[in-house]
Design a protein around this motif. Structure first.
Motif, PDB file in Angstrom:
ATOM      1  N   SER A  67       4.809 -71.069  27.164  1.00  0.00           N
ATOM      2  CA  SER A  67       3.708 -70.138  26.927  1.00  0.00           C
ATOM      3  C   SER A  67       3.943 -68.822  27.669  1.00  0.00           C
ATOM      4  O   SER A  67       3.735 -67.743  27.110  1.00  0.00           O
ATOM      5  CB  SER A  67       2.391 -70.774  27.379  1.00  0.00           C
ATOM      6  OG  SER A  67       1.320 -69.883  27.200  1.00  0.00           O
ATOM      7  N   MET A  68       4.391 -68.909  28.913  1.00  0.00           N
ATOM      8  CA  MET A  68       4.658 -67.695  29.695  1.00  0.00           C
ATOM      9  C   MET A  68       5.798 -66.887  29.088  1.00  0.00           C
ATOM     10  O   MET A  68       5.788 -65.661  29.126  1.00  0.00           O
ATOM     11  CB  MET A  68       4.979 -68.067  31.143  1.00  0.00           C
ATOM     12  CG  MET A  68       3.760 -68.532  31.912  1.00  0.00           C
ATOM     13  SD  MET A  68       4.136 -68.937  33.632  1.00  0.00           S
ATOM     14  CE  MET A  68       4.782 -67.404  34.209  1.00  0.00           C
ATOM     15  N   LYS A  69       6.774 -67.581  28.526  1.00  0.00           N
ATOM     16  CA  LYS A  69       7.916 -66.910  27.904  1.00  0.00           C
ATOM     17  C   LYS A  69       7.616 -66.491  26.465  1.00  0.00           C
ATOM     18  O   LYS A  69       8.455 -65.882  25.816  1.00  0.00           O
ATOM     19  CB  LYS A  69       9.129 -67.843  27.899  1.00  0.00           C
ATOM     20  CG  LYS A  69       9.664 -68.157  29.274  1.00  0.00           C
ATOM     21  CD  LYS A  69      10.801 -69.147  29.171  1.00  0.00           C
ATOM     22  CE  LYS A  69      11.363 -69.508  30.523  1.00  0.00           C
ATOM     23  NZ  LYS A  69      12.399 -70.542  30.415  1.00  0.00           N
ATOM     24  N   GLN A  70       6.425 -66.850  25.979  1.00  0.00           N
ATOM     25  CA  GLN A  70       6.012 -66.589  24.603  1.00  0.00           C
ATOM     26  C   GLN A  70       7.027 -67.149  23.611  1.00  0.00           C
ATOM     27  O   GLN A  70       7.430 -66.501  22.651  1.00  0.00           O
ATOM     28  CB  GLN A  70       5.771 -65.100  24.381  1.00  0.00           C
ATOM     29  CG  GLN A  70       4.643 -64.571  25.225  1.00  0.00           C
ATOM     30  CD  GLN A  70       4.328 -63.125  24.958  1.00  0.00           C
ATOM     31  OE1 GLN A  70       4.992 -62.457  24.178  1.00  0.00           O
ATOM     32  NE2 GLN A  70       3.292 -62.628  25.613  1.00  0.00           N
ATOM     33  N   GLN A  71       7.436 -68.388  23.896  1.00  0.00           N
ATOM     34  CA  GLN A  71       8.368 -69.093  23.038  1.00  0.00           C
ATOM     35  C   GLN A  71       7.678 -70.328  22.457  1.00  0.00           C
ATOM     36  O   GLN A  71       6.674 -70.794  22.977  1.00  0.00           O
ATOM     37  CB  GLN A  71       9.606 -69.530  23.829  1.00  0.00           C
ATOM     38  CG  GLN A  71      10.435 -68.380  24.336  1.00  0.00           C
ATOM     39  CD  GLN A  71      11.616 -68.863  25.165  1.00  0.00           C
ATOM     40  OE1 GLN A  71      11.712 -70.026  25.538  1.00  0.00           O
ATOM     41  NE2 GLN A  71      12.521 -67.950  25.467  1.00  0.00           N
TER      42      GLN A  71
END
Length: 108
Positions: A67-71
């Motif tokens: 989620s933090m890496k938007q993956q």
């Protein structure tokens, strides 16, 4: 049942993914991974076998990292509906039953 309401709450915010899947993290986690951790749930988590607890923590950490890496997790690694296991529910039912029993005893 009292525990059923606890299983509905989610602790990780939902955001739309580029794949149009809405809450895509729900495919990376099991239902019991997203439960709100009140005192009953915390006690149920404490009672989990070590491997089950470690697997849960891995799924949560992986979901937060992605989620933090938007993956998005590759689709072949998503939790399939037929593979869903309500691993926390028996422990939570036992904790709630014990708490209610203690409350009844304290009334007497």
């Amino acid at each position: 049942m009292e525990s059923a309401g606890k299983l509905i709450s989610h602790t990780i915010p939902c955001s739309s993914s580029s794949h149009g899947n809405g809450c895509s993290y729900l495919n990376w986690l099991m239902r019991d991974d997203t439960i709100y951790e009140d005192s009953d749930v915390k006690e149920a988590l404490r009672r989990l076998p070590e491997q089950v607890y470690n697997d849960r923590m891995f799924r949560i950490k992986r979901a937060l990292d992605l989620s933090m890496k938007q993956q998005v997790l590759p689709r072949d690694q998503w939790t399939k509906y037929e593979e869903e296991v309500y691993y926390l529910e028996p422990y939570l039912k036992e904790v709630v039953r014990e708490r209610k029993e203690k409350e009844e005893w304290s009334k007497k």
